[in-house]
Design an enzyme around this catalytic site. Structure first.
Site, PDB file in Angstrom:
ATOM      1  CG  ASN A  73     -22.381  -6.538  50.436  1.00  0.00           C
ATOM      2  OD1 ASN A  73     -23.213  -5.927  49.782  1.00  0.00           O
ATOM      3  ND2 ASN A  73     -21.104  -6.193  50.462  1.00  0.00           N
ATOM      4  N   GLY A 121     -22.402  -2.231  51.354  1.00  0.00           N
ATOM      5  CA  GLY A 121     -22.169  -2.270  52.789  1.00  0.00           C
ATOM      6  C   GLY A 121     -21.996  -3.716  53.212  1.00  0.00           C
ATOM      7  CE  LYS A 161     -12.666 -13.714  55.901  1.00  0.00           C
ATOM      8  NZ  LYS A 161     -13.530 -12.514  55.914  1.00  0.00           N
ATOM      9  CE1 TYR A 163     -16.552   2.828  52.421  1.00  0.00           C
ATOM     10  CE2 TYR A 163     -14.230   3.176  52.853  1.00  0.00           C
ATOM     11  CZ  TYR A 163     -15.282   2.328  52.647  1.00  0.00           C
ATOM     12  OH  TYR A 163     -15.088   0.971  52.658  1.00  0.00           O
ATOM     13  N   GLY A 165      -7.758 -16.739  50.852  1.00  0.00           N
ATOM     14  CA  GLY A 165      -7.894 -16.405  49.445  1.00  0.00           C
ATOM     15  C   GLY A 165      -8.329 -17.586  48.605  1.00  0.00           C
ATOM     16  CG  ASP A 176     -19.116  -8.662  52.929  1.00  0.00           C
ATOM     17  OD1 ASP A 176     -18.576  -8.733  54.049  1.00  0.00           O
ATOM     18  OD2 ASP A 176     -19.142  -7.628  52.250  1.00  0.00           O
TER      19      ASP A 176
END
Length: 318
Positions: free
Chosen positions: A39, A35, A230, A105, A232, A264
């Protein structure tokens, strides 16, 4: 008193053990705590910061497993409710070395999807410095979305508490792409620091250009003063409300074991850096380091370092 708080849906994760094999063909699985928000809590706690987690679990074996895992990771459970009426969510995840994994899920009608917002009235904000918010919890149900908005209101009544927001897009949880984009962007406008990725930027505002993504969110709401995009393996692009921008380079990884948890982990680095008074550039650099460690380990948070491991890794890489 905890200095960090988040809300989310922790999940029992059954991860396939054979890399790049479909979930249809996989036969070997290992159970993990997962989750996005949990995390982040694990990573924050592992670096020596007090963390509190808000959620609702079912009174079932997976709920018991998650509770034990949270306690083992020294994460506060004062605001976790347990119910006999609904079950704890879980998921099956494909292990991949490139790109996004196949994920299935089982979370519809889960305990967290029936979260009661009255629990939030019990939160003691004394000592809390930062609350991390994610776009996943409000996606699991209208009830969760309502509770999420209620929590935002409580946070904003405590002006010394800062907020980070990670879009964490999960299209399969939303009724439509349009609802996802509209809701996520509205929630992001309430946060102080936003942490989108370039892929998310393309979906949410139509561009993969880091500066255009940053400008969009800096102009999306009066509360947002910092956007960290972000990019990468290239690292992260930072832009603040005063127009200052910078690029923080990423860390080289020789072998990718599992890509999940990198975003995360990046949030962990930023959050703990800010809690420790680091500059936004150094906090993002720490985020890059933890993100790179995350992809070198199985499980969503297994690669998150202790303080000693992080210092050794950054010293070696630098």
């Amino acid at each position: 008193m905890s200095e960090f708080l988040t809300i989310g849906e922790p999940i029992g994760l059954f991860a396939s053990q054979d890399a790049d094999q479909s979930l249809v063909d996989a036969t070997h699985f290992e159970k993990f705590l997962a989750g996005a928000e949990v995390n982040v809590s694990v990573g924050v706690s592992r670096l020596g910061h007090s963390a509190e987690y808000v959620t609702r679990l079912g009174s079932d074996p997976l709920g018991g497993f998650i509770s034990k895992q949270l306690e083992m990771n020294h994460i506060g459970t004062h605001y976790i409710d347990t119910t006999d009426e609904y079950w704890t969510a879980f998921q099956m995840k494909q292990r991949v070395t490139k790109g996004d994994p196949g994920i299935f899920y089982y979370r519809r009608n889960s305990a967290a999807a029936h979260f009661q917002k009255s629990i939030l009235d019990n939160i003691d904000f004394d000592g809390i410095k930062l609350v991390h918010l994610s776009g996943i919890f409000p996606a699991i149900s209208d009830t969760a979305l309502d509770a999420f908005k209620y929590l935002i209101g409580l946070i904003q009544s405590h002006p010394t508490v800062r907020t980070t927001f990670d879009p964490n897009l999960r299209p399969q949880l939303w009724a439509s792409k349009e609802k996802m984009v509209t809701t996520i962007n509205a929630l992001a406008a309430e946060a102080n620091i936003i942490l989108p990725g370039v892929n998310e930027g393309e979906i949410l505002m139509g561009s993969r250009d880091p500066e255009k993504i940053a400008d969009f969110y800096l102009n999306n709401g009066d509360r947002t003063d910092t956007v960290i995009v972000k990019v990468g393996s290239k690292g992260a692009f930072i832009k603040t409300k005063d127009g200052k921008s910078s690029m923080v380079t990423g860390y080289h990884v020789n072998k990718v074991v599992d890509t999940v948890g990198a975003g995360d982990g990046f949030a962990v680095g930023v959050i703990t850096g800010l809690l420790e008074g680091l500059s936004i550039e150094d906090a993002a650099k720490r985020g890059n380091a933890i993100g790179s460690l995350a992809v070198q380990a199985p499980g969503d948070n297994d690669g998150y370092p202790t303080r000693e491991e992080l210092d050794a890794y950054q010293n070696e890489q630098d």
